[in-house]
Design an enzyme around this catalytic site. Structure first.
Site, short mmCIF file in Angstrom:
data_model
loop_
_atom_site.label_atom_id
_atom_site.label_comp_id
_atom_site.label_asym_id
_atom_site.label_seq_id
_atom_site.Cartn_x
_atom_site.Cartn_y
_atom_site.Cartn_z
CG HIS A 1 -0.37 0.20 2.52
ND1 HIS A 1 -0.53 1.36 3.24
CD2 HIS A 1 0.38 -0.62 3.28
CE1 HIS A 1 0.10 1.24 4.40
NE2 HIS A 1 0.66 0.04 4.44
CB CYS B 1 -0.79 9.45 19.47
SG CYS B 1 -1.86 10.31 20.63
#
Length: 409
Positions: free
Chosen positions: A206, A331
């Protein structure tokens, strides 16, 4: 329609890949089955294997299909460590660059916690380039204790290209295998698995116009590797599991398309990137480009830090303005963390938290760059007005910048 500047995360599927995948999805057959449908599926897989091998300068037998780059990295790092350690229990050291993608970073740390590996973190300079003298020093210090070396071909955050072939040359003096995560490099810069001398190389579909959920590990024919998963013995008995024929065929189609026009596209994206960099420097003069100079970085990568800005705030404000980018940082549990890559390059935490990554791909145009340069000054000013998020959660940061964004209308 939003302007997409996050091709390093994933890039839109190429028309060639979409056509092939749609065709294969309408067909049936397990490539391990012996009847007609199975043989047809096997032929599609083997044709794709040959195409992918040609695109990467490898022999078809060296292509091991996986579910993506993360699996390929896990298979290479764990498999090489286990095989080398089984041969000689003294081989416990893994030399790993400090700026690896978490697919490698976390795998190495897992081996350290659970398998007795000793990790040697290879330092980088201010551009994010691995220091060859440190690689040589660690290899020469006690070569018989080294299980493997793993260094990415190109950094996913700042785009810096690594001296992979020189590292392989140093390791070859001691017969030590080298793995490289080439997920960002494959389809963006010329690479040749055979010429590189690597023992293993990970790639993903991808990132170059193929579908999500398929990748490959290029594995030298003489390289011993312990499987991570076991089952039907597919893929040289290295990676068992039913092969995803449509995804594999589409991956190969995308790889063939992108490598056939690599030099032209590399020049186009490099020019577009340089225009983006110049424009950012003009519109936000104190923005600092991070990573190697243009000749030493990926053609589609422009990574900046913006003083006084929280990266997530700037991302949200640009998103509100119709421009999609990335901070390039992790994160965890809703708390923004500074990038380990930038910290390894010598930046302090406050500076590293102001990161923003703009990455271009096959669908990128001059109009995309224009849109970013138009939106960036105000977004940056409002991000500075919001201030550094400190201990705010990402949700609170989003709410803050959303209020700031709405107040401008």
């Amino acid at each position: 329609m939003p302007v997409y500047l996050d091709h390093a995360a994933t890039t839109p599927m190429a028309a060639e890949a979409l056509t092939v995948m749609t065709r294969e999805l309408a067909r049936t057959g397990n490539p391990s089955s012996l009847h007609g449908a199975g043989r047809r599926a096997r032929r599609a897989v083997e044709d794709a294997r040959e195409t992918l091998a040609a695109a990467a300068g490898a022999h078809p037998s060296e292509v091991i299909f996986t579910s993506g780059g993360t699996e390929a990295d896990n298979l290479a790092v764990k498999g090489l460590y286990w095989a080398r350690h089984d041969e000689n229990p003294r081989r416990t050291r893994i030399l790993c660059s400090a700026v690896e993608h978490h697919a490698v970073l976390d795998t190495v740390e897992w081996l350290e916690r659970h398998e007795g590996a000793e990790v040697v973190w290879l330092p980088v300079d201010e551009n994010g380039t691995v220091l060859l003298e440190e690689v040589e020093r660690e290899l020469d210090k006690e070569p018989e204790s080294v299980a493997l070396v793993t260094v990415m071909w190109a950094n996913n955050e700042v785009g810096t290209l690594q001296p992979v072939e020189q590292i392989v040359e140093l390791a070859n003096r001691h017969g030590i295998p080298v793995h490289s995560d080439a997920v960002q490099a494959f389809g963006s810069v010329p690479l040749n698995f055979r010429a590189s001398g690597l023992s293993a190389m990970s790639v993903s579909g991808h990132k170059l116009g193929g579908p999500v959920g398929v990748g490959a590990l290029f594995l030298g024919r003489a390289v011993k590797l312990t499987p991570v998963q076991h089952g039907g013995g597919q893929e040289r008995d290295v990676r068992s599991g039913t092969l995803d024929t449509p995804a594999i065929a589409a991956f190969a189609a995308a790889a063939e398309a992108v490598t056939s026009s690599l030099e032209v596209e590399r020049e186009r994206l490099g020019s577009l990137r340089d225009r983006l960099i110049s424009g950012v420097r003009e519109t936000v003069p104190d923005a600092v480009l991070r990573g190697a100079p243009s000749s030493g970085r990926l053609p589609g990568n422009a990574h900046f830090t913006f003083p006084g800005c929280e990266g997530d705030s700037l991302l949200f404000l640009l998103d509100l303005a119709g421009v999609e980018s990335s901070t390039g940082s992790a994160c965890t549990a809703g708390v923004p963390r500074p990038s380990h890559v930038l910290l390894a390059m010598g930046l302090d935490e406050a500076t590293a938290r102001g990161a923003q990554r703009f990455t271009l791909g096959h669908s990128s145009t001059d109009a995309d760059v224009d849109a970013l340069l138009k939106a960036l000054p105000e977004a940056c000013a409002r991000a500075r007005q919001a201030g550094m998020a400190g201990h705010e959660s990402s949700i609170q940061t989003a709410a803050t910048v959303a209020r700031l964004g709405s107040s401008s209308h």
